[in-house]
Design an enzyme around this catalytic site. Structure first.
Site, PDB file in Angstrom:
ATOM      1  N   CYS A 213       0.879  -1.169   0.000  1.00  0.00           N
ATOM      2  CA  CYS A 213       0.000   0.000   0.000  1.00  0.00           C
ATOM      3  C   CYS A 213       0.912   1.213   0.000  1.00  0.00           C
ATOM      4  O   CYS A 213       1.517   1.544   1.024  1.00  0.00           O
ATOM      5  CB  CYS A 213      -0.915   0.015   1.224  1.00  0.00           C
ATOM      6  SG  CYS A 213      -1.990   1.468   1.284  1.00  0.00           S
TER       7      CYS A 213
ATOM      8  N   CYS B 157      -0.485   4.525   2.274  1.00  0.00           N
ATOM      9  CA  CYS B 157      -0.490   4.427   3.738  1.00  0.00           C
ATOM     10  C   CYS B 157      -0.145   2.989   4.124  1.00  0.00           C
ATOM     11  O   CYS B 157       0.973   2.560   3.952  1.00  0.00           O
ATOM     12  CB  CYS B 157      -1.816   4.882   4.325  1.00  0.00           C
ATOM     13  SG  CYS B 157      -3.269   4.157   3.539  1.00  0.00           S
ATOM     14  N   SER B 158      -1.125   2.248   4.629  1.00  0.00           N
ATOM     15  CA  SER B 158      -0.854   0.849   4.991  1.00  0.00           C
ATOM     16  C   SER B 158      -2.150   0.048   4.986  1.00  0.00           C
ATOM     17  O   SER B 158      -2.382  -0.758   5.877  1.00  0.00           O
ATOM     18  CB  SER B 158      -0.176   0.764   6.363  1.00  0.00           C
ATOM     19  OG  SER B 158      -0.955   1.425   7.353  1.00  0.00           O
ATOM     20  N   CYS B 159      -2.998   0.280   3.983  1.00  0.00           N
ATOM     21  CA  CYS B 159      -4.258  -0.451   3.886  1.00  0.00           C
ATOM     22  C   CYS B 159      -3.980  -1.948   3.800  1.00  0.00           C
ATOM     23  O   CYS B 159      -3.067  -2.379   3.082  1.00  0.00           O
ATOM     24  CB  CYS B 159      -5.045   0.019   2.663  1.00  0.00           C
ATOM     25  SG  CYS B 159      -5.593   1.740   2.791  1.00  0.00           S
TER      26      CYS B 159
END
Length: 214
Positions: free
Chosen positions: A115, A118-120
């Site tokens: 991702c 961000c950090s989905c």
């Protein structure tokens, strides 16, 4: 007169935004520090529980999905056609699996999930995301040099194998369906699920063949 480089300012802002924890994360950390200081909780115990959920408990749902796809061709076809619907059949639907696409590893193709913004992450299936998944270094290099990143995880992908990188978003998450390990013929769904690692469902791990006699 002082000059301002607007492009540079934007770059600095983005750098700071990517490195600093989010406001909720800062609040949680402050609360944890206060509780530790008051002797109400043990920081080491919290870390142990987080690790347990991230490494053991959390990924079991995803492992169940993978194992079922390995032994049930009909479910595998449904999973690849509509990941969200297939996962819902097992009762694993949730906010983080609202729109899931399953991508299948083959002898000719290896899939890697990242991702970049961000950090989905499909935490409903895989539990808490690993720390390295949230790092800026992984998020940027996985796209630019996926083969090099995989090598750092100890995964050597041959030059004849295509590496496809999938970029998750808040609306769309990916689940890698890893190759079934050689030597696993005859194992049932539960035993197969034990072979699946969290990283293999992200693409940073390749499941090893099972030794004869296991």
């Amino acid at each position: 007169m002082t000059s301002h480089d607007s492009k540079k300012i934007v770059e600095i802002h983005e750098h700071l935004h990517s490195d600093l924890p989010s406001d909720p994360a800062l609040r949680v950390k402050a609360l944890e520090s206060l509780l530790v200081e008051q002797g109400m909780i043990d920081s080491a115990a919290i870390d142990a529980w987080i690790d347990l959920y991230a490494e053991e408990i959390g990924p079991k749902r995803g492992a169940h999905v993978v194992a079922k796809a390995w032994i049930d061709p009909s479910f595998r076809a449904r999973l690849l056609a509509d990941g969200t619907a297939a996962i819902s059949e097992l009762g694993y639907q949730g906010h983080a699996t609202g729109h899931v696409i399953a991508v299948e590893n083959t002898p000719a193709v290896h899939n890697l999930v990242v991702c970049t913004l961000c950090s989905c992450y499909p935490f409903t299936l895989l539990g808490i995301s690993p720390g390295w998944y949230r790092l800026q270094e992984y998020r940027s290099r996985a796209v630019r040099d996926p083969r090099g990143v995989l090598q750092e995880f100890g995964v050597m992908i041959g030059d004849d194998v295509e590496i496809r990188v999938w970029d998750s978003t808040a609306e769309l998450r990916y689940l890698v369906l890893p190759l079934r390990p050689e030597g696993s013929d005859g194992l049932g769904e539960e035993a197969l699920a034990q072979l699946v690692t969290r990283n293999s469902m992200i693409g940073t791990d390749v499941l090893q063949p099972i030794a004869r006699g296991r």
